[in-house]
Write an enzyme that holds these catalytic residues in place. Structure first.
Site, PDB file in Angstrom:
ATOM      1  CD  GLU A 273       4.990 -21.637  10.994  1.00  0.00           C
ATOM      2  OE1 GLU A 273       5.140 -21.107  12.385  1.00  0.00           O
ATOM      3  OE2 GLU A 273       3.686 -21.066  10.395  1.00  0.00           O
TER       4      GLU A 273
ATOM      5  CD  GLU B 137      -3.196  -0.306   0.519  1.00  0.00           C
ATOM      6  OE1 GLU B 137      -2.887   0.698  -0.532  1.00  0.00           O
ATOM      7  OE2 GLU B 137      -4.155  -1.549  -0.405  1.00  0.00           O
TER       8      GLU B 137
END
Length: 273
Positions: A112, A81
């Site tokens: 992960e 953004e």
């Protein structure tokens, strides 16, 4: 002392399957209302990290978010953004997720848990001492993130973290840990809920405060935003009209000419002085 994950503790609510839709929504909302209060308790930690980031960015540094699962996705959302909102290059704020771009939409098994890949992912971006890396992990125990921050520390790269457990392994390897303790989730262990909301709020605060400090906002307006759709063009025209006290036609002409609100305003000011 044993490390206890409050994010994994039993929900205060039981027999969720017996609740009505109204009860479910009301109780979820009740829990969500506690999150901003938890964030308010760590503003000084956020402030310290933002100050350090701004200092480095003024010297050409970048900001990296690194996480897995929901945490990784939230970092990517915030990073993605920044260019349209503040008109900065895509390389200035970068979000990395365990498992790569595939993991944005679909979980990549055991990604992960990889203790090597996080640093490799950062190295692909030629990470340097001017940069900042923020590890995001609700649990504070994600190996992909922890190992990446350890490597950053050894290479004199500024590190921070956003986690929702106190005194976690991630906090211990972060120079600027931000611990937002939101407590047990409505659905036990579902850290995409309150923990995810807390992370999103903190990410909003970090990126917005950094960009304002870097001069990417004028007054309260996004004068460097990318004009990537009709809504944003219309917003840009209104900004120019309000700032320069000109007609909609003049504002449109200026925006068409300069393709940027800040440039349109400054160029008009110079011409009319």
């Amino acid at each position: 002392m044993e490390f206890i994950k409050t994010t994994e503790q039993d929900s205060k609510y039981n027999h969720l399957e017996k609740m009505s839709v109204s009860e479910l929504l009301t109780n979820i909302n009740k829990e969500d209302q506690t999150v901003p209060l938890a964030v308010s308790k760590v503003i000084s930690q956020i402030e310290n990290l933002v100050t350090e980031i701004v200092s480095r960015m003024k010297n050409g540094g970048r900001l990296f978010y690194i996480g897995a699962g929901t945490s990784g996705r939230l970092g990517i959302v915030d990073a993605s953004e920044c260019p349209p909102t503040f008109g900065v290059p895509h390389e200035l704020v970068v979000g990395l997720i365990a498992g790569g771009d595939t993991a944005i939409r679909k979980a990549v098994e055991f990604a992960e848990d990889d203790t090597q890949q996080g640093w490799k992912d950062l190295q692909e971006h030629k990470i340097s001492e001017n940069d900042t890396v923020i590890g995001i992990a609700a649990s504070g125990t994600t190996p992909y993130v922890i190992s990446a921050l350890k490597q950053c520390n050894t290479h004199n790269i500024l590190t921070g973290c956003i986690t929702c457990n106190h005194n976690s392994p991630l906090s211990k390897v972060s120079q600027h840990p931000i611990e937002v303790i939101v407590g047990a989730e409505f659905v036990t262990g579902s850290s995409r809920m309150k923990a995810g909301t807390a992370q999103k709020l903190v990410l909003n605060m970090i990126s917005t405060a950094v960009m304002i400090q870097l001069g990417k906002v004028k007054g309260n307006k996004m004068v460097d935003m990318q004009l990537s759709n009709h809504k944003l063009v219309e917003r840009g025209v209104k900004m120019i009209m309000a700032e320069l006290q000109v007609s909609v036609e003049v504002a449109k002409d200026l925006l068409n000419k300069y393709k940027n609100v800040r440039k349109a305003i400054s160029s008009y000011d110079k011409k009319n002085k």
